[in-house]
Enzyme design. Structure first.
Site, PDB file in Angstrom:
ATOM      1  N   LYS A  35      27.972  16.976  64.056  1.00  0.00           N
ATOM      2  CA  LYS A  35      26.876  16.063  63.732  1.00  0.00           C
ATOM      3  C   LYS A  35      27.060  15.470  62.340  1.00  0.00           C
ATOM      4  O   LYS A  35      26.961  14.243  62.147  1.00  0.00           O
ATOM      5  CB  LYS A  35      25.530  16.784  63.801  1.00  0.00           C
ATOM      6  CG  LYS A  35      24.341  15.879  63.508  1.00  0.00           C
ATOM      7  CD  LYS A  35      23.036  16.652  63.461  1.00  0.00           C
ATOM      8  CE  LYS A  35      22.893  17.397  62.147  1.00  0.00           C
ATOM      9  NZ  LYS A  35      21.551  18.008  61.985  1.00  0.00           N
ATOM     10  N   ASP A  84      21.007  14.837  66.546  1.00  0.00           N
ATOM     11  CA  ASP A  84      20.133  15.793  65.873  1.00  0.00           C
ATOM     12  C   ASP A  84      19.033  16.193  66.846  1.00  0.00           C
ATOM     13  O   ASP A  84      19.078  15.843  68.039  1.00  0.00           O
ATOM     14  CB  ASP A  84      19.577  15.204  64.570  1.00  0.00           C
ATOM     15  CG  ASP A  84      18.563  14.097  64.804  1.00  0.00           C
ATOM     16  OD1 ASP A  84      18.397  13.644  65.962  1.00  0.00           O
ATOM     17  OD2 ASP A  84      17.915  13.682  63.820  1.00  0.00           O
TER      18      ASP A  84
END
Length: 294
Positions: free
Chosen positions: A180, A198
């Site tokens: 991420k 997320d």
């Protein structure tokens, strides 16, 4: 120049028992993939049928709907961006590491003093641990984050002459940087398209029926297949903006949502426009309500 950063869908067929799981094609049934359909209250029978019809759409229907939703989000959030403040790729990497279990607002309050003191990878590599911990204490989990920042600085100095590499494979091998974080860095510091999964992004794309996957990497690949690669970074920002401002986890503002016509989960939150409007947040609130006809 200062920047502000924001950090495989299946075919479904057949009738859908409302309040249950959407059946999947025989090819994917074995994998256990099913798009959840929320049990909703306070919406009309016609809207329930629409929700079921959306959830049972074909693969090409999902692609068309997802891209239509992205176009609506682009109109809703024309200034969508990563909401972490940074001026260099290293600053973005540090800010993203600090954002774990912490709000972007808190990180942005913490980083000005931090960035003034620690300007290079060498500064983090040679940092006094106690001093660095005090700088980042407000972001929480500061001991682990200090270890990550010092480890990142050391790795960059030893392997990359103090500069962040430009590829996903290299970034994810660095201390403190997962997939991420790497996609945030690539998309916002190096203009390399990436999808940032997320908690907001994962929650919304499942709620919208773009994918039923739970694993972030699988979500990234599934959603990536619905869009052209060039759209990935901005798509991430728009979805995250919408999750923070409208489509909240516990009480989404369904009755004031610009995506309500394309959302199979419409009714998971208040559908009354006046009630839903009170749930909409952020500087775009007036614009969002106007788009929703309120």
């Amino acid at each position: 120049m200062e920047h502000r950063c924001p950090t495989r869908s299946r075919n479904v067929v057949g009738p859908v028992p409302y309040g249950g799981a959407v059946p999947v094609s025989p090819a994917t049934a074995a994998a256990g993939d099913a798009v959840p359909v929320p049990v909703t209250t306070g919406i009309t029978a016609a809207r329930k049928r629409k929700n079921r019809a959306i959830a049972a759409e074909t693969r090409i229907g999902t692609v068309r709907r997802a891209r239509r939703m992205n176009r609506t989000l682009a109109e809703a959030f024309p200034d969508a961006h990563c909401e972490l403040d940074f001026t260099t790729p290293l600053e973005l990497a540090v800010a993203t590491i600090l954002s774990a279990q912490c709000t972007d607002v808190r990180v942005n309050l913490t980083t000005p003093a931090l960035f003034a003191k620690y300007r290079t990878a060498h500064d983090y590599a040679e940092a006094n641990r106690v001093e660095l911990e005090e700088f980042i204490r407000p972001t929480g989990f500061y001991r682990n984050k200090t270890s990550a920042l010092m480890g990142l600085g050391q790795a960059l100095v030893e392997q990359y002459d103090g500069e962040l590499p430009h590829t996903l494979d290299q970034l994810v091998k660095l201390p403190g940087i997962g997939r991420k974080t790497a996609n945030v860095i690539l998309g916002n510091a190096f203009d390399v398209p990436g999808i940032t999964v997320d908690t907001h992004f994962g929650r919304l794309v499942r709620r919208w029926g773009w994918t039923a996957e739970e694993d972030p990497v699988k979500v990234e690949h599934a959603v990536g297949e619905l869009f052209e690669r060039k759209d990935w970074t901005m798509l991430s920002h728009r979805v995250i903006f919408h999750g923070r401002r409208v489509c909240h986890a516990r009480k989404p503002a369904c009755g004031a949502c610009v995506l309500s016509n394309d959302c199979p989960s419409f009714g998971a939150g208040p559908t009354d426009p006046a009630v839903a409007a009170e749930l909409v947040k952020g500087p775009e609130r007036d614009h969002l309500l106007e788009m929703a006809g309120l």
